[in-house]
Motif scaffolding. Structure first.
Motif, PDB file in Angstrom:
ATOM      1  N   MET A   1      11.090  21.201  -7.031  1.00  0.00           N
ATOM      2  CA  MET A   1      12.431  21.183  -7.958  1.00  0.00           C
ATOM      3  C   MET A   1      13.383  20.026  -7.444  1.00  0.00           C
ATOM      4  O   MET A   1      13.910  20.808  -6.675  1.00  0.00           O
ATOM      5  N   ASP A   2      13.932  19.155  -7.965  1.00  0.00           N
ATOM      6  CA  ASP A   2      14.284  18.532  -8.048  1.00  0.00           C
ATOM      7  C   ASP A   2      16.362  20.096  -7.981  1.00  0.00           C
ATOM      8  O   ASP A   2      15.824  20.480  -9.389  1.00  0.00           O
ATOM      9  N   GLU A   3      16.683  19.251  -6.585  1.00  0.00           N
ATOM     10  CA  GLU A   3      17.935  21.005  -6.323  1.00  0.00           C
ATOM     11  C   GLU A   3      18.545  21.072  -7.617  1.00  0.00           C
ATOM     12  O   GLU A   3      19.484  22.114  -8.005  1.00  0.00           O
ATOM     13  N   ARG A   4      19.080  19.577  -8.076  1.00  0.00           N
ATOM     14  CA  ARG A   4      20.154  19.489  -9.564  1.00  0.00           C
ATOM     15  C   ARG A   4      19.314  20.416 -10.163  1.00  0.00           C
ATOM     16  O   ARG A   4      20.364  20.973 -11.436  1.00  0.00           O
ATOM     17  N   ILE A   5      18.330  20.695 -11.164  1.00  0.00           N
ATOM     18  CA  ILE A   5      18.024  21.273 -12.115  1.00  0.00           C
ATOM     19  C   ILE A   5      18.554  22.667 -11.187  1.00  0.00           C
ATOM     20  O   ILE A   5      19.179  23.910 -12.887  1.00  0.00           O
ATOM     21  N   HIS A   6      18.730  23.133 -10.248  1.00  0.00           N
ATOM     22  CA  HIS A   6      18.677  24.906  -9.938  1.00  0.00           C
ATOM     23  C   HIS A   6      20.106  24.842 -10.510  1.00  0.00           C
ATOM     24  O   HIS A   6      20.537  25.743 -11.305  1.00  0.00           O
ATOM     25  N   GLU A   7      20.502  23.837  -9.747  1.00  0.00           N
ATOM     26  CA  GLU A   7      22.478  23.556 -10.263  1.00  0.00           C
ATOM     27  C   GLU A   7      23.014  23.892 -11.588  1.00  0.00           C
ATOM     28  O   GLU A   7      23.508  24.801 -11.852  1.00  0.00           O
TER      29      GLU A   7
ATOM     30  N   HIS B   1      10.595  22.619 -19.749  1.00  0.00           N
ATOM     31  CA  HIS B   1      10.105  23.598 -18.879  1.00  0.00           C
ATOM     32  C   HIS B   1      10.073  24.270 -17.393  1.00  0.00           C
ATOM     33  O   HIS B   1      10.458  24.813 -16.973  1.00  0.00           O
ATOM     34  N   ASP B   2      11.429  23.097 -16.623  1.00  0.00           N
ATOM     35  CA  ASP B   2      11.651  23.032 -15.512  1.00  0.00           C
ATOM     36  C   ASP B   2      12.352  23.767 -15.404  1.00  0.00           C
ATOM     37  O   ASP B   2      12.928  24.504 -14.398  1.00  0.00           O
ATOM     38  N   LEU B   3      13.364  23.359 -16.209  1.00  0.00           N
ATOM     39  CA  LEU B   3      14.858  24.029 -16.487  1.00  0.00           C
ATOM     40  C   LEU B   3      14.905  25.412 -17.295  1.00  0.00           C
ATOM     41  O   LEU B   3      15.532  26.599 -16.823  1.00  0.00           O
TER      42      LEU B   3
END
Lengths: 363, 363
Positions: free
Chosen positions: B1-7, B34-36
């Protein structure tokens, strides 16, 4: 959209859940159940109900459960939602049946314990569990996607009224009987059903039945004696169980073995005292289900099968005020009856998969 | 998963919603989010909150709304859920921004009216709206997917504390000022902000700010006089508005025109008396937003822009007990200030997109 999705939605809303105008309905939907959700929302619109859709994603649950550190609480918002719902529909069908594989058993157990109040509240609604056939479930069944969809809709889109009539015969036999005997290869088991009431599980809340598909008659046996072989493989807690054999004395398992994962079977039996006693005897009568797909919702309803569950009994089978077998577990195990027989009070009721009221039955 | 989604999830949970252990959190998620949702669930797990995820699908809504025939009700289960929630997070980002295109305006209006109680209840929680960048939103913006994700995260992953400090300067100017004047091509507009309080909209409930991204300072003007050209195109109720021009006398629109869909503009202005008066003056200060993407959540926050809203004013801008402009609508219209100026009480505060406290400002 496949017309069968609309038919599935109609059976679910009208036959199974008996939704009426003004009903407050929770739709709890898995990751892959979008199309069925759309079809159910349309039906709920036609019926004048008020839907609220929750997203029951295994990947979301995994992220939450693995990140949590401490004691789980109960969301008051979730409890209030369920307590104010008339109907609770669970639309299963995810994208990966192993999505929770790396969540530890302790964490799952702790979360399940903390969620007991939510579960109890759900059981007080007119709840129904069904699944939308997804590629993930097809894979679990070892089937092509199109093939699996045909299989699932054959099981779900039955003439439920007529099946309910047929199952009523079996319910009568069990309600008036005292002792059930099951005989087949490596199996000779007797159990008492004296004073117990069978459920005609016809996939409708009007029949105390909460699965779609359903198609079984079940009761709560006791005083089990003898041995039984479960020759249908099952995945329990992510572990494959095969060729489970149990020996009962005085209602309790005194010996056991399994072809694979015997330690998982032992863990189940050691959960608590009730886990060594039977909570359910179920007779599969859904002839739309013609093969095992490693999904208990379908497997246990298959015609020509009988299942027994270790653990918790259903209240609906017990006389008013009587406590049935209690346990934290309810693990169904299935035996193929296409070669074998079931007797009630010495009368053969089923032989080689044919019931005594059916053509082809040899008395 | 794109690290920016976690940020993004971390900014949303910690900076925007200020979630604490034990908080009951509703996550209302669109079809493409979903991913967010997974990333937010992980953060909520770390913080010890109790999430409940609802599925806010436009396709499901369309199916329900088009099938319904009668008067819409309010689901008691949904109301109870919201009333028992501490935090309400809306994660937008669908799969088709036109998914509701064939639902009639009357049906939408009837449903919106029936949902007023739910909306009021949501406003009482610590609510935050954000979006997960989806292909559908990229398409709406006329951008490639990867390009759009870079754009969205540039807008969302700001140093919010430092932007809040800068916006505090603008808030001071507005709070101590009496009259705002906006001048640019085809625009010379004055309005009173006497006695009104500006909101430093820093994307956090701690600042009375409920959008992520945010980055604007807004207040509730009155006694508007003059004319204004909105040269940034907007999609309102599915209709594209372009080159809207309004003329005000005594606080009220007395003349109007639009380059396209002028009838839609007229419909808005005719909604009620308040629809012809301004409810908001907002100054965009998020320099992470460097282009228009036909999405109000981003467009109105863009640096070098000012927006005015026809209709309802926010209570936070009004003196205790004073009723602001009331209306069923709140329609934001944007004007590009990269060539123009804004004065407060005769002092130039912004010229050609540069504020008077910034380097490059020509006094």
């Amino acid at each position: 959209m496949d017309e069968r999705i609309h038919e599935h939605a109609e059976v679910l809303v009208d036959w199974s859940a008996r939704v009426e105008a003004g009903d407050d309905v929770v739709l709890s939907v898995a990751e892959g159940a979008h199309d069925l959700t759309v079809a159910v929302a349309e039906k709920l619109g036609e019926r004048g109900a008020n839907p609220l859709v929750t997203y029951d994603s295994d990947e979301v649950s995994r992220a939450y459960l693995t990140a949590y550190d401490g004691e789980f609480g109960t969301g008051e918002h979730e409890l209030a939602m369920i307590e104010n719902a008339d109907v609770y529909l669970r639309l299963g069908g995810g994208r990966n049946t192993s999505a929770l594989a790396d969540v530890s058993g302790e964490v799952r157990q702790a979360y399940a314990t903390a969620s007991a109040e939510l579960r109890e509240a759900r059981m007080k609604t007119d709840w129904v569990s069904t699944v939308h056939p997804t590629r993930s479930l097809a894979q679990q069944a070892g089937m092509a996607y199109e093939e699996y969809r045909d299989f699932a809709y054959d099981a779900i889109l039955r003439d439920w009224e007529s099946l309910a009539d047929e199952m009523a015969e079996m319910k009568n036999v069990l309600d008036s009987g005292s002792e059930v005997r099951i005989e087949k290869e490596k199996t000779d088991l007797t159990m008492s059903i004296e004073g117990r009431t069978a459920v005609n599980s016809a996939a409708s809340v009007a029949y105390d039945s909460h699965n779609l598909p359903s198609g079984e008659v079940f009761t709560a046996p006791h005083a089990t004696e003898g041995e039984v072989l479960f020759d249908v493989p099952m995945t329990v807690n992510g572990k494959r169980l095969r060729d489970v054999s149990l020996t009962f004395e005085g209602g309790e398992v005194v010996d056991f073995s399994a072809g694979v994962n015997e330690d998982e079977l032992e863990t189940i039996l050691d959960t608590d005292d009730g886990a060594r006693r039977l909570g359910e005897l179920g007779i599969g009568m859904n002839r739309g289900i013609d093969r095992f797909t490693d999904n208990i919702l379908f497997d246990e309803k298959m015609g020509d099968t009988i299942h027994l569950a270790l653990g918790r009994a259903y209240d609906a089978c017990l006389p008013e005020g009587e406590e049935g077998n209690g346990s934290a577990v309810h693990v169904d195990l299935i035996t193929d009856m296409s070669e074998g027989r079931m007797e009630v009070d010495g009368e053969v009721v089923q032989r080689n998969g044919v019931f005594d009221w059916e053509e082809g039955f040899e008395g």
